[in-house]
Design an enzyme around this catalytic site. Structure first.
Site, PDB file in Angstrom:
ATOM      1  N   GLY A 197      -1.485  88.719  79.842  1.00 23.18           N
ATOM      2  CA  GLY A 197      -2.490  90.157  80.290  1.00 23.18           C
ATOM      3  C   GLY A 197      -2.428  89.882  81.832  1.00 23.18           C
ATOM      4  CG  HIS A 198       0.298  89.547  84.255  1.00 24.54           C
ATOM      5  ND1 HIS A 198       1.554  89.517  84.592  1.00 24.54           N
ATOM      6  CD2 HIS A 198      -0.027  88.369  83.739  1.00 24.54           C
ATOM      7  CE1 HIS A 198       2.087  88.223  84.096  1.00 24.54           C
ATOM      8  NE2 HIS A 198       0.976  87.693  83.557  1.00 24.54           N
ATOM      9  CD  GLN A 213       3.027  83.717  78.397  1.00 26.22           C
ATOM     10  OE1 GLN A 213       4.057  83.561  78.557  1.00 26.22           O
ATOM     11  NE2 GLN A 213       2.499  84.669  77.954  1.00 26.22           N
ATOM     12  CG  ASP A 236      -5.141  83.632  81.277  1.00 30.39           C
ATOM     13  OD1 ASP A 236      -4.627  84.349  81.116  1.00 30.39           O
ATOM     14  OD2 ASP A 236      -5.696  82.578  80.607  1.00 30.39           O
ATOM     15  CE  LYS A 273       1.378  84.220  85.285  1.00 29.21           C
ATOM     16  NZ  LYS A 273       0.071  83.345  85.093  1.00 29.21           N
TER      17      LYS A 273
HETATM   18  P1  IMP Z   1       1.491  82.644  72.033  1.00 32.44           P
HETATM   19  O1  IMP Z   1       2.223  82.521  73.228  1.00 32.44           O
HETATM   20  O2  IMP Z   1       0.885  83.689  71.661  1.00 32.44           O
HETATM   21  O3  IMP Z   1       2.386  82.146  70.803  1.00 32.44           O
HETATM   22  O4  IMP Z   1       0.222  81.323  72.264  1.00 32.44           O
HETATM   23  C1  IMP Z   1       0.493  79.895  72.378  1.00 32.44           C
HETATM   24  C2  IMP Z   1      -0.387  79.547  73.423  1.00 32.44           C
HETATM   25  O5  IMP Z   1      -0.304  79.892  74.523  1.00 32.44           O
HETATM   26  C3  IMP Z   1      -1.825  79.587  73.030  1.00 32.44           C
HETATM   27  O6  IMP Z   1      -2.569  78.639  73.335  1.00 32.44           O
HETATM   28  C4  IMP Z   1      -2.409  80.958  73.856  1.00 32.44           C
HETATM   29  O7  IMP Z   1      -3.610  81.017  73.825  1.00 32.44           O
HETATM   30  C5  IMP Z   1      -1.366  80.705  75.040  1.00 32.44           C
HETATM   31  N1  IMP Z   1      -1.312  81.748  75.741  1.00 32.44           N
HETATM   32  C6  IMP Z   1      -0.042  82.955  75.609  1.00 32.44           C
HETATM   33  N2  IMP Z   1      -0.073  83.742  76.555  1.00 32.44           N
HETATM   34  C7  IMP Z   1      -1.143  83.393  77.483  1.00 32.44           C
HETATM   35  C8  IMP Z   1      -1.491  84.064  78.733  1.00 32.44           C
HETATM   36  O8  IMP Z   1      -1.021  85.101  79.043  1.00 32.44           O
HETATM   37  N3  IMP Z   1      -2.558  83.468  79.233  1.00 32.44           N
HETATM   38  C9  IMP Z   1      -2.975  82.272  78.875  1.00 32.44           C
HETATM   39  N4  IMP Z   1      -2.745  81.634  77.763  1.00 32.44           N
HETATM   40  C10 IMP Z   1      -1.745  82.264  77.091  1.00 32.44           C
END
Ligand code: IMP
Length: 425
Positions: A43-44, A224, A16, A19
């Protein structure tokens, strides 16, 4: 920034960082934009002329009509999420025919995966706080070689592989939920989606090799952030893919020598969604102000983001792991009204020993306290400023201090959500 070269954009924090906006800004100069890991957990958010677009899977270069956009084989693909996103892009009158490509060897997220993800999280006492999109279970199936990839959708073995996968998970801890899925319905809907996506399925590594041959520049879009990387992040509170820049090569199918320039994006403060350590977290009014002013709510799940001050030991780690050439500092305008701004310069243990790099062990991290340098807030407007000289002097000092501490140039300072709101140095 040398934007003629192939450039990798990654997040330096817990995701977040903004990017998407930076990819959108830079994409004008790159004929090719590739997503190389993660899935629709990302989520971009892009703002162009007051209009908001949120992308989860399709690369953030898609709004530039000349850019070709690719989903590489490092991305786990949920067919329905992808189709929904493609439809909303088409609705916004952005043509994607002939300029959007899905790697034929990308692993699939199937409807069983979100079921397993949510059931797994519910069963955990110390929750990771996943997005519930099935990302982890899909990567698990991929690595165990049970999973299905895009090309399997069009092969004779499709139903056989799907049945084997369903049978495997039916015997597992969450078998009850899997058995409840209607096999015939599942096959029918997957086949329908596969047909819709067929024109976009391609040999992405071959297409990228051609681009390289023609000396056309490629922008690799990370998702991420480094602190969520499965190997180098705050394990086990991480996502399931490699978020570091070197994975741009494996996740898109180009040779490592074709990654020339690494740009890391960091906020001027810090946020994290979900569970796990966050040394500079502000569980108070200041944190709440950051959340409200910065609109720190998840673009994918709408969850409240945890907020805190910028963390230099974590950023130093990210810079080293990614081989960062330059940094982009985002959301500086969010700090405009703050009386004081803190920077965590290092951590200290109970013996007063200094740590300038965040450790990998959570047990070790738990024993460390952040040490801050206090800055007087600039208390004036930086929103939508486009020239360095027009930024408040105290904000300039803040940027220069970060640069010196991190031994890395800050090439862009982003001053607002709109495409044009940034200072190029
Ligand atoms: P997962 O990727 O859904 O398995 O989540 C694993 C961890 O990564 C959790 O803490 C999510 O909140 C975090 N996470 C996954 N995708 C994002 C993102 O795009 N932005 C921020 N945190 C993310």
């Amino acid at each position: 920034m040398q934007d003629k070269k192939n450039t990798v954009i990654i997040g330096a924090q817990w995701g977040d960082e903004g990017k998407g906006k930076i990819v959108d800004v830079l994409a004008e100069k790159f004929p090719h934009v590739v997503r190389f890991h993660g899935g629709h957990n990302a989520g971009h958010t892009l703002w162009v002329n007051g209009k908001k677009t949120v992308l989860h899977l399709v690369p953030s270069g898609i709004l530039h009509k000349k850019a070709k956009c690719y989903i590489g084989s490092g991305v786990v693909v949920d067919l329905s999420a992808l189709i929904e996103e493609m439809q909303s892009i088409k609705k916004a009158k952005v043509d994607i025919e002939g300029r959007f490509f899905l790697s034929s060897n990308a692993p699939l997220i199937l409807p069983i995966h979100p079921v397993l993800d949510k059931a797994g999280e519910n069963a955990k006492e110390n929750k990771i706080g996943t997005t519930g999109r099935g990302i982890g279970p899909a990567y698990e199936d991929f690595v165990s070689r049970r999973g299905l990839r895009v090309h399997h959708l069009y092969e004779k073995c499709f139903e056989e592989r799907l049945d084997a996968l369903l049978a495997y998970h039916s015997q597992g801890t969450h078998g009850k939920e899997i058995k409840e899925l209607d096999r015939a319905e599942l096959i029918k809907s997957i086949k329908k989606m596969a047909k819709q996506l067929k024109p976009f399925v391609a040999d992405v590594p071959a297409l990228l090799a051609k681009a390289i041959e023609k000396n056309e520049a490629i922008l690799f879009e990370g998702a991420q952030g480094t602190m969520l990387d499965v190997s180098y992040g705050t394990y086990p509170f991480v996502t399931s893919s490699q978020c570091v820049a070197s994975h741009a090569a494996t996740g898109s199918g180009v040779g490592a020598k074709h990654l020339h320039n690494v740009v890391a994006v960091t906020k001027a403060y810090c946020t994290r969604v979900g569970g796990g350590p966050f040394p500079t977290e502000l569980d108070n009014d200041i944190g709440e102000s950051l959340r409200q002013i910065g609109h720190e709510f998840g673009a994918t799940t709408g969850r409240k983001r945890r907020c805190g001050w910028i963390d230099l030991p974590a950023l130093r780690r990210a810079i080293a792991l990614n081989g960062v050439d330059s940094l982009v500092l985002t959301k500086v305008d969010v700090l405009d009204t703050f009386k004081e701004i803190m920077v965590c310069t290092h951590y200290e243990n109970s013996k007063g020993e200094k740590f300038t790099l965040s450790p990998f062990s959570l047990e070790e991290l738990e024993g460390l306290k952040p040490v801050y340098k206090k800055f007087k807030g600039w208390k004036s407007n930086s929103a939508d400023v486009k020239n360095w000289d027009d930024l408040p002097a105290k904000l300039q000092d803040y940027v220069i201090f970060l640069e010196k501490q991190l031994k890395t140039p800050i090439s862009i300072v982003s001053t607002g959500q709109e495409r044009e709101s940034f200072v190029q140095r």
